[in-house]
Motif scaffolding. Structure first.
Motif, PDB file in Angstrom:
ATOM      1  N   VAL A  10       0.838  -1.202   0.000  1.00  0.00           N
ATOM      2  CA  VAL A  10       0.000   0.000   0.000  1.00  0.00           C
ATOM      3  C   VAL A  10       0.874   1.253   0.000  1.00  0.00           C
ATOM      4  O   VAL A  10       1.972   1.267   0.554  1.00  0.00           O
ATOM      5  CB  VAL A  10      -0.972   0.076   1.211  1.00  0.00           C
ATOM      6  CG1 VAL A  10      -2.029  -0.988   1.150  1.00  0.00           C
ATOM      7  CG2 VAL A  10      -0.227   0.034   2.532  1.00  0.00           C
ATOM      8  N   ALA A  11       0.386   2.285  -0.652  1.00  0.00           N
ATOM      9  CA  ALA A  11       1.027   3.600  -0.645  1.00  0.00           C
ATOM     10  C   ALA A  11       0.119   4.540   0.147  1.00  0.00           C
ATOM     11  O   ALA A  11      -1.097   4.551  -0.069  1.00  0.00           O
ATOM     12  CB  ALA A  11       1.208   4.116  -2.069  1.00  0.00           C
ATOM     13  N   ILE A  22      -3.397   4.099  -1.611  1.00  0.00           N
ATOM     14  CA  ILE A  22      -3.440   3.481  -2.936  1.00  0.00           C
ATOM     15  C   ILE A  22      -3.043   2.018  -2.793  1.00  0.00           C
ATOM     16  O   ILE A  22      -2.047   1.695  -2.131  1.00  0.00           O
ATOM     17  CB  ILE A  22      -2.498   4.206  -3.919  1.00  0.00           C
ATOM     18  CG1 ILE A  22      -3.038   5.619  -4.197  1.00  0.00           C
ATOM     19  CG2 ILE A  22      -2.331   3.440  -5.215  1.00  0.00           C
ATOM     20  CD1 ILE A  22      -2.198   6.443  -5.137  1.00  0.00           C
ATOM     21  N   HIS A  23      -3.836   1.151  -3.398  1.00  0.00           N
ATOM     22  CA  HIS A  23      -3.586  -0.288  -3.339  1.00  0.00           C
ATOM     23  C   HIS A  23      -3.895  -0.882  -4.715  1.00  0.00           C
ATOM     24  O   HIS A  23      -4.937  -0.587  -5.301  1.00  0.00           O
ATOM     25  CB  HIS A  23      -4.486  -0.919  -2.272  1.00  0.00           C
ATOM     26  CG  HIS A  23      -4.519  -2.419  -2.308  1.00  0.00           C
ATOM     27  ND1 HIS A  23      -3.417  -3.175  -2.028  1.00  0.00           N
ATOM     28  CD2 HIS A  23      -5.519  -3.281  -2.598  1.00  0.00           C
ATOM     29  CE1 HIS A  23      -3.742  -4.454  -2.140  1.00  0.00           C
ATOM     30  NE2 HIS A  23      -5.007  -4.529  -2.493  1.00  0.00           N
ATOM     31  N   GLY A  25      -2.620  -0.026  -7.464  1.00  0.00           N
ATOM     32  CA  GLY A  25      -2.656   1.034  -8.474  1.00  0.00           C
ATOM     33  C   GLY A  25      -3.911   1.886  -8.442  1.00  0.00           C
ATOM     34  O   GLY A  25      -4.082   2.781  -9.270  1.00  0.00           O
ATOM     35  N   LYS A  26      -4.808   1.641  -7.479  1.00  0.00           N
ATOM     36  CA  LYS A  26      -6.065   2.402  -7.391  1.00  0.00           C
ATOM     37  C   LYS A  26      -6.196   3.065  -6.028  1.00  0.00           C
ATOM     38  O   LYS A  26      -5.713   2.543  -5.019  1.00  0.00           O
ATOM     39  CB  LYS A  26      -7.263   1.471  -7.609  1.00  0.00           C
ATOM     40  CG  LYS A  26      -7.336   0.860  -8.994  1.00  0.00           C
ATOM     41  CD  LYS A  26      -8.535  -0.068  -9.097  1.00  0.00           C
ATOM     42  CE  LYS A  26      -8.605  -0.728 -10.474  1.00  0.00           C
ATOM     43  NZ  LYS A  26      -9.690  -1.719 -10.549  1.00  0.00           N
ATOM     44  N   ILE A  27      -6.882   4.220  -6.010  1.00  0.00           N
ATOM     45  CA  ILE A  27      -7.167   4.887  -4.737  1.00  0.00           C
ATOM     46  C   ILE A  27      -8.307   4.132  -4.065  1.00  0.00           C
ATOM     47  O   ILE A  27      -9.418   4.048  -4.592  1.00  0.00           O
ATOM     48  CB  ILE A  27      -7.544   6.366  -4.966  1.00  0.00           C
ATOM     49  CG1 ILE A  27      -6.331   7.148  -5.490  1.00  0.00           C
ATOM     50  CG2 ILE A  27      -8.049   6.997  -3.666  1.00  0.00           C
ATOM     51  CD1 ILE A  27      -6.638   8.552  -5.945  1.00  0.00           C
ATOM     52  N   LYS A 320      -0.524  10.021  -5.869  1.00  0.00           N
ATOM     53  CA  LYS A 320      -0.153   9.322  -7.110  1.00  0.00           C
ATOM     54  C   LYS A 320       1.342   9.030  -7.145  1.00  0.00           C
ATOM     55  O   LYS A 320       1.760   7.942  -7.544  1.00  0.00           O
ATOM     56  CB  LYS A 320      -0.522  10.184  -8.331  1.00  0.00           C
ATOM     57  CG  LYS A 320      -2.003  10.237  -8.651  1.00  0.00           C
ATOM     58  CD  LYS A 320      -2.201  11.146  -9.853  1.00  0.00           C
ATOM     59  CE  LYS A 320      -3.643  11.262 -10.257  1.00  0.00           C
ATOM     60  NZ  LYS A 320      -3.815  12.229 -11.361  1.00  0.00           N
ATOM     61  N   GLY A 323       2.235   6.235  -4.893  1.00  0.00           N
ATOM     62  CA  GLY A 323       1.815   4.983  -5.539  1.00  0.00           C
ATOM     63  C   GLY A 323       2.812   4.515  -6.585  1.00  0.00           C
ATOM     64  O   GLY A 323       3.130   3.317  -6.677  1.00  0.00           O
ATOM     65  N   GLN A 327       5.557   1.079  -6.710  1.00  0.00           N
ATOM     66  CA  GLN A 327       5.752   0.131  -7.812  1.00  0.00           C
ATOM     67  C   GLN A 327       7.186   0.146  -8.338  1.00  0.00           C
ATOM     68  O   GLN A 327       7.554  -0.703  -9.143  1.00  0.00           O
ATOM     69  CB  GLN A 327       4.779   0.467  -8.957  1.00  0.00           C
ATOM     70  CG  GLN A 327       3.319   0.276  -8.584  1.00  0.00           C
ATOM     71  CD  GLN A 327       2.370   0.931  -9.584  1.00  0.00           C
ATOM     72  OE1 GLN A 327       2.792   1.639 -10.486  1.00  0.00           O
ATOM     73  NE2 GLN A 327       1.078   0.687  -9.401  1.00  0.00           N
TER      74      GLN A 327
END
Length: 337
Positions: A10-11, A22-23, A25-27, A320, A323, A327
Protein backbone atom coordinates in the motif's frame (compact mmCIF):
# COMPACT_ATOMS: atom_id res chain seq x y z
CA UNK A 1 1.73 -16.45 -4.28
CA UNK A 2 2.41 -13.48 -6.58
CA UNK A 3 -1.19 -12.31 -6.19
CA UNK A 4 -0.88 -12.53 -2.40
CA UNK A 5 2.29 -10.44 -2.44
CA UNK A 6 0.59 -7.78 -4.58
CA UNK A 7 -2.16 -7.47 -1.99
CA UNK A 8 0.40 -6.73 0.70
CA UNK A 9 1.53 -3.39 -0.78
CA UNK A 10 0.00 0.00 0.00
CA UNK A 11 1.03 3.60 -0.64
CA UNK A 12 -0.08 6.17 1.94
CA UNK A 13 -0.21 9.95 1.58
CA UNK A 14 -0.48 10.81 5.27
CA UNK A 15 -1.74 14.40 5.11
CA UNK A 16 -2.71 16.89 7.81
CA UNK A 17 -6.16 17.34 6.24
CA UNK A 18 -6.69 14.12 4.23
CA UNK A 19 -5.17 10.66 4.04
CA UNK A 20 -5.12 8.80 0.73
CA UNK A 21 -4.30 5.09 0.40
CA UNK A 22 -3.44 3.48 -2.94
CA UNK A 23 -3.59 -0.29 -3.34
CA UNK A 24 -3.16 -2.23 -6.57
CA UNK A 25 -2.66 1.03 -8.47
CA UNK A 26 -6.07 2.40 -7.39
CA UNK A 27 -7.17 4.89 -4.74
CA UNK A 28 -9.04 2.76 -2.19
CA UNK A 29 -9.26 5.31 0.66
CA UNK A 30 -9.52 9.10 0.47
CA UNK A 31 -10.72 10.37 3.83
CA UNK A 32 -10.18 13.20 6.34
CA UNK A 33 -7.25 12.63 8.71
CA UNK A 34 -9.35 12.42 11.86
CA UNK A 35 -10.22 9.72 14.36
CA UNK A 36 -12.90 9.52 17.08
CA UNK A 37 -11.79 7.92 20.35
CA UNK A 38 -13.65 6.76 23.44
CA UNK A 39 -10.87 6.64 26.00
CA UNK A 40 -8.08 5.01 23.97
CA UNK A 41 -10.48 2.91 21.84
CA UNK A 42 -11.18 3.99 18.27
CA UNK A 43 -14.88 4.18 17.42
CA UNK A 44 -14.73 5.97 14.04
CA UNK A 45 -12.20 7.13 11.47
CA UNK A 46 -12.26 9.36 8.38
CA UNK A 47 -15.63 10.70 7.22
CA UNK A 48 -17.58 9.19 10.13
CA UNK A 49 -15.23 10.79 12.64
CA UNK A 50 -15.41 14.13 10.80
CA UNK A 51 -19.21 14.09 11.10
CA UNK A 52 -18.76 13.84 14.89
CA UNK A 53 -16.34 16.80 15.09
CA UNK A 54 -17.65 19.50 17.41
CA UNK A 55 -20.72 17.40 18.30
CA UNK A 56 -19.38 14.77 20.73
CA UNK A 57 -20.44 14.09 24.35
CA UNK A 58 -17.84 14.29 27.11
CA UNK A 59 -16.73 10.64 26.83
CA UNK A 60 -15.85 10.86 23.10
CA UNK A 61 -13.18 13.07 21.53
CA UNK A 62 -12.25 13.67 17.93
CA UNK A 63 -8.53 13.97 17.22
CA UNK A 64 -6.61 15.14 14.18
CA UNK A 65 -3.32 13.28 14.80
CA UNK A 66 -1.23 15.36 12.41
CA UNK A 67 -0.32 18.99 12.91
CA UNK A 68 1.76 21.03 10.46
CA UNK A 69 2.28 17.89 8.37
CA UNK A 70 3.82 15.79 11.17
CA UNK A 71 2.45 13.44 13.82
CA UNK A 72 1.39 15.32 16.95
CA UNK A 73 -0.51 12.47 18.67
CA UNK A 74 1.31 9.15 18.30
CA UNK A 75 -1.47 6.88 19.63
CA UNK A 76 -4.21 8.56 17.59
CA UNK A 77 -2.04 8.42 14.45
CA UNK A 78 -1.45 4.68 14.90
CA UNK A 79 -5.18 4.07 15.42
CA UNK A 80 -6.04 6.18 12.38
CA UNK A 81 -3.57 4.43 10.06
CA UNK A 82 -4.74 1.03 11.32
CA UNK A 83 -8.40 1.99 10.79
CA UNK A 84 -7.80 3.31 7.27
CA UNK A 85 -5.73 0.28 6.27
CA UNK A 86 -8.63 -1.92 7.45
CA UNK A 87 -10.97 0.18 5.27
CA UNK A 88 -8.66 -0.49 2.31
CA UNK A 89 -8.67 -4.26 2.83
CA UNK A 90 -12.10 -4.88 4.40
CA UNK A 91 -13.75 -6.12 1.22
CA UNK A 92 -10.84 -8.40 0.26
CA UNK A 93 -9.56 -10.02 3.46
CA UNK A 94 -10.87 -11.44 6.70
CA UNK A 95 -7.68 -10.08 8.28
CA UNK A 96 -5.26 -7.22 7.63
CA UNK A 97 -2.07 -8.68 6.13
CA UNK A 98 1.47 -7.64 6.99
CA UNK A 99 2.14 -4.78 4.60
CA UNK A 100 4.91 -3.23 2.58
CA UNK A 101 4.24 0.52 2.86
CA UNK A 102 5.53 3.66 1.20
CA UNK A 103 4.48 6.77 3.16
CA UNK A 104 4.75 10.42 2.08
CA UNK A 105 6.40 12.71 4.66
CA UNK A 106 7.17 16.48 4.70
CA UNK A 107 10.63 17.34 3.39
CA UNK A 108 11.37 19.37 6.53
CA UNK A 109 10.77 16.40 8.88
CA UNK A 110 13.31 15.88 11.67
CA UNK A 111 14.72 12.44 12.57
CA UNK A 112 12.28 12.30 15.49
CA UNK A 113 9.32 13.06 13.21
CA UNK A 114 10.44 10.42 10.67
CA UNK A 115 10.76 7.90 13.49
CA UNK A 116 7.20 8.72 14.63
CA UNK A 117 5.84 8.02 11.12
CA UNK A 118 7.84 4.78 10.85
CA UNK A 119 6.77 3.54 14.29
CA UNK A 120 3.09 4.40 13.73
CA UNK A 121 3.16 2.62 10.36
CA UNK A 122 4.85 -0.47 11.80
CA UNK A 123 2.40 -0.66 14.70
CA UNK A 124 -0.46 -0.39 12.19
CA UNK A 125 0.76 -3.50 10.33
CA UNK A 126 3.69 -2.30 8.23
CA UNK A 127 6.33 -4.99 7.68
CA UNK A 128 8.62 -2.98 5.38
CA UNK A 129 8.13 0.78 5.70
CA UNK A 130 9.67 3.18 3.20
CA UNK A 131 9.20 6.95 3.23
CA UNK A 132 9.37 9.52 0.44
CA UNK A 133 9.51 13.29 0.75
CA UNK A 134 6.26 14.90 -0.36
CA UNK A 135 7.66 17.34 -2.97
CA UNK A 136 9.48 14.41 -4.63
CA UNK A 137 6.26 12.38 -4.58
CA UNK A 138 4.31 15.37 -5.97
CA UNK A 139 6.82 15.74 -8.83
CA UNK A 140 6.49 12.03 -9.68
CA UNK A 141 2.69 12.29 -9.50
CA UNK A 142 2.69 15.32 -11.82
CA UNK A 143 4.68 13.31 -14.37
CA UNK A 144 8.13 14.90 -14.03
CA UNK A 145 11.15 12.69 -14.70
CA UNK A 146 12.82 13.19 -11.32
CA UNK A 147 15.90 11.15 -12.29
CA UNK A 148 16.78 13.42 -15.25
CA UNK A 149 19.70 15.90 -15.03
CA UNK A 150 17.29 18.82 -15.21
CA UNK A 151 15.94 21.23 -12.62
CA UNK A 152 12.24 21.27 -11.76
CA UNK A 153 10.63 23.25 -8.94
CA UNK A 154 7.57 21.96 -7.11
CA UNK A 155 5.49 23.95 -4.61
CA UNK A 156 3.25 21.56 -2.64
CA UNK A 157 0.73 23.50 -0.50
CA UNK A 158 -0.92 21.01 1.85
CA UNK A 159 -3.04 21.41 4.95
CA UNK A 160 -0.24 21.81 7.50
CA UNK A 161 2.90 22.69 5.55
CA UNK A 162 4.09 24.13 2.25
CA UNK A 163 6.99 22.27 0.65
CA UNK A 164 9.14 24.08 -1.91
CA UNK A 165 11.82 21.98 -3.56
CA UNK A 166 14.08 21.96 -6.62
CA UNK A 167 14.54 18.42 -7.89
CA UNK A 168 17.28 17.08 -10.15
CA UNK A 169 18.93 13.65 -10.61
CA UNK A 170 16.62 11.98 -8.09
CA UNK A 171 17.39 14.34 -5.21
CA UNK A 172 16.23 17.54 -3.53
CA UNK A 173 18.82 20.15 -4.54
CA UNK A 174 17.13 22.86 -2.49
CA UNK A 175 14.37 22.34 0.00
CA UNK A 176 12.32 24.88 1.93
CA UNK A 177 9.50 23.67 4.18
CA UNK A 178 7.33 26.21 6.01
CA UNK A 179 4.50 25.57 8.45
CA UNK A 180 2.12 27.93 6.64
CA UNK A 181 -0.54 26.22 4.53
CA UNK A 182 -4.26 25.53 4.12
CA UNK A 183 -5.03 25.27 7.85
CA UNK A 184 -3.52 28.73 8.41
CA UNK A 185 -5.79 30.18 5.71
CA UNK A 186 -8.76 28.56 7.49
CA UNK A 187 -7.63 30.08 10.79
CA UNK A 188 -7.24 33.50 9.13
CA UNK A 189 -10.84 33.27 7.90
CA UNK A 190 -12.18 32.28 11.33
CA UNK A 191 -10.40 35.22 12.99
CA UNK A 192 -11.53 37.64 10.29
CA UNK A 193 -15.21 36.61 10.60
CA UNK A 194 -15.03 37.05 14.36
CA UNK A 195 -13.25 40.40 14.21
CA UNK A 196 -14.94 41.99 11.19
CA UNK A 197 -18.46 40.53 11.27
CA UNK A 198 -18.77 39.58 14.96
CA UNK A 199 -19.89 36.08 13.98
CA UNK A 200 -18.55 32.81 15.38
CA UNK A 201 -17.65 30.18 12.79
CA UNK A 202 -16.03 26.78 13.29
CA UNK A 203 -13.44 25.01 11.15
CA UNK A 204 -15.97 23.29 8.82
CA UNK A 205 -17.71 26.61 8.04
CA UNK A 206 -14.38 28.39 7.49
CA UNK A 207 -13.40 25.58 5.09
CA UNK A 208 -16.67 26.13 3.19
CA UNK A 209 -15.92 29.86 2.93
CA UNK A 210 -12.42 29.10 1.61
CA UNK A 211 -13.83 26.62 -0.93
CA UNK A 212 -16.62 28.90 -2.15
CA UNK A 213 -15.00 32.37 -2.14
CA UNK A 214 -11.32 31.79 -1.34
CA UNK A 215 -9.02 33.90 -3.55
CA UNK A 216 -5.40 35.09 -3.65
CA UNK A 217 -6.38 38.10 -5.79
CA UNK A 218 -8.83 40.96 -5.23
CA UNK A 219 -9.67 41.03 -8.96
CA UNK A 220 -10.66 37.80 -10.73
CA UNK A 221 -11.75 37.21 -14.33
CA UNK A 222 -14.52 34.81 -13.23
CA UNK A 223 -15.44 35.93 -9.71
CA UNK A 224 -17.57 33.61 -7.52
CA UNK A 225 -20.85 34.81 -6.03
CA UNK A 226 -20.87 35.99 -2.42
CA UNK A 227 -21.21 33.18 0.09
CA UNK A 228 -23.79 33.52 2.88
CA UNK A 229 -22.44 32.53 6.29
CA UNK A 230 -24.85 31.62 9.10
CA UNK A 231 -23.87 31.48 12.76
CA UNK A 232 -24.28 33.02 16.22
CA UNK A 233 -23.40 36.61 17.07
CA UNK A 234 -20.23 36.58 19.14
CA UNK A 235 -21.69 38.94 21.76
CA UNK A 236 -25.42 38.13 21.92
CA UNK A 237 -25.49 34.52 20.62
CA UNK A 238 -28.43 35.50 18.38
CA UNK A 239 -28.44 34.00 14.85
CA UNK A 240 -26.80 36.01 12.03
CA UNK A 241 -26.51 35.84 8.25
CA UNK A 242 -23.48 37.51 6.66
CA UNK A 243 -22.69 37.58 2.91
CA UNK A 244 -18.93 37.26 2.30
CA UNK A 245 -17.18 38.28 -0.94
CA UNK A 246 -13.99 36.86 -2.44
CA UNK A 247 -12.33 40.30 -2.12
CA UNK A 248 -12.78 40.15 1.68
CA UNK A 249 -11.21 36.71 1.85
CA UNK A 250 -8.32 37.82 -0.40
CA UNK A 251 -7.58 40.63 2.10
CA UNK A 252 -7.88 38.43 5.19
CA UNK A 253 -5.51 35.70 3.91
CA UNK A 254 -3.05 38.19 2.40
CA UNK A 255 -0.45 37.82 5.18
CA UNK A 256 -0.29 34.00 4.89
CA UNK A 257 -0.16 34.08 1.08
CA UNK A 258 2.70 36.62 1.29
CA UNK A 259 4.66 34.19 3.48
CA UNK A 260 4.24 31.42 0.90
CA UNK A 261 5.29 33.89 -1.81
CA UNK A 262 8.42 34.81 0.17
CA UNK A 263 9.29 31.13 0.70
CA UNK A 264 9.11 30.49 -3.08
CA UNK A 265 11.46 33.43 -3.67
CA UNK A 266 13.86 32.07 -1.02
CA UNK A 267 13.83 28.70 -2.78
CA UNK A 268 14.72 30.39 -6.07
CA UNK A 269 17.53 32.38 -4.42
CA UNK A 270 19.08 29.12 -3.21
CA UNK A 271 18.89 27.46 -6.65
CA UNK A 272 22.14 26.93 -8.61
CA UNK A 273 22.24 29.01 -11.85
CA UNK A 274 22.07 26.07 -14.30
CA UNK A 275 19.00 24.64 -12.57
CA UNK A 276 17.47 28.13 -12.33
CA UNK A 277 17.63 28.36 -16.15
CA UNK A 278 15.77 25.01 -16.39
CA UNK A 279 13.07 26.27 -14.01
CA UNK A 280 12.55 29.48 -16.02
CA UNK A 281 12.13 27.33 -19.13
CA UNK A 282 9.94 24.60 -17.57
CA UNK A 283 7.94 26.77 -15.16
CA UNK A 284 7.07 25.99 -11.52
CA UNK A 285 4.51 23.33 -10.61
CA UNK A 286 1.83 23.87 -7.95
CA UNK A 287 0.40 20.84 -6.12
CA UNK A 288 -1.64 20.16 -2.98
CA UNK A 289 -5.05 21.52 -2.00
CA UNK A 290 -3.69 25.08 -1.76
CA UNK A 291 -3.02 25.05 -5.51
CA UNK A 292 -6.81 25.21 -6.02
CA UNK A 293 -7.03 28.67 -4.43
CA UNK A 294 -8.42 31.04 -7.05
CA UNK A 295 -5.82 33.30 -8.65
CA UNK A 296 -2.83 31.88 -6.76
CA UNK A 297 -0.97 30.77 -9.88
CA UNK A 298 -1.54 34.16 -11.57
CA UNK A 299 -0.47 36.08 -8.46
CA UNK A 300 2.77 34.10 -8.13
CA UNK A 301 3.46 34.33 -11.86
CA UNK A 302 3.00 38.12 -11.86
CA UNK A 303 5.17 38.52 -8.75
CA UNK A 304 8.04 36.21 -9.76
CA UNK A 305 7.96 36.37 -13.57
CA UNK A 306 8.12 32.58 -14.09
CA UNK A 307 5.14 30.56 -15.43
CA UNK A 308 3.24 28.58 -12.78
CA UNK A 309 1.42 25.37 -13.73
CA UNK A 310 -1.31 23.89 -11.53
CA UNK A 311 -1.11 20.08 -11.46
CA UNK A 312 -3.95 18.21 -13.18
CA UNK A 313 -5.30 16.81 -9.88
CA UNK A 314 -3.39 18.82 -7.26
CA UNK A 315 -5.06 17.13 -4.28
CA UNK A 316 -3.88 13.72 -5.48
CA UNK A 317 -0.42 14.59 -6.86
CA UNK A 318 1.46 13.36 -3.77
CA UNK A 319 -0.69 10.22 -3.44
CA UNK A 320 -0.15 9.32 -7.11
CA UNK A 321 3.60 9.84 -6.72
CA UNK A 322 3.72 7.66 -3.59
CA UNK A 323 1.82 4.98 -5.54
CA UNK A 324 4.32 5.10 -8.41
CA UNK A 325 7.21 4.96 -5.90
CA UNK A 326 5.66 1.80 -4.40
CA UNK A 327 5.75 0.13 -7.81
CA UNK A 328 9.38 1.27 -8.42
CA UNK A 329 11.04 0.74 -5.04
CA UNK A 330 14.15 -0.78 -6.65
CA UNK A 331 14.40 2.02 -9.25
CA UNK A 332 14.14 4.98 -6.88
CA UNK A 333 17.24 5.29 -4.66
CA UNK A 334 15.86 8.30 -2.76
CA UNK A 335 13.31 6.33 -0.69
CA UNK A 336 14.02 6.50 3.05
CA UNK A 337 14.21 3.30 5.09
Amino acid sequence: MGFFNLNQEVAIDLGTANTVIIHGGKIVVNAPSIVALEGEKMIAVGNKAQQMEGKTPANIRTVRPLRDGVIADFNAAEQMIRGMVKMAFSSRHFFTPQLRMVVGVPSGSTEVELRAVRDSSEHAGGRDVYMIYEPMAAAIGIGIDVLAPEGNMVVDIGGGSTEIAVISLGGLVTNNSIRIAGNDLTQDIMEYMSRQHNIKVGVPTAEQIKFNVGSALTVLDNPPEDFVVRGPNRMTALPMEVPVSYQEIAHCIEKSISKIEAAVLTGLEQTPPELYADIVRNGIYLAGGGALLRGLDKRLQDKIGIPFHVAEEPLLSVAKGVGIALQNIDRFPFLIR
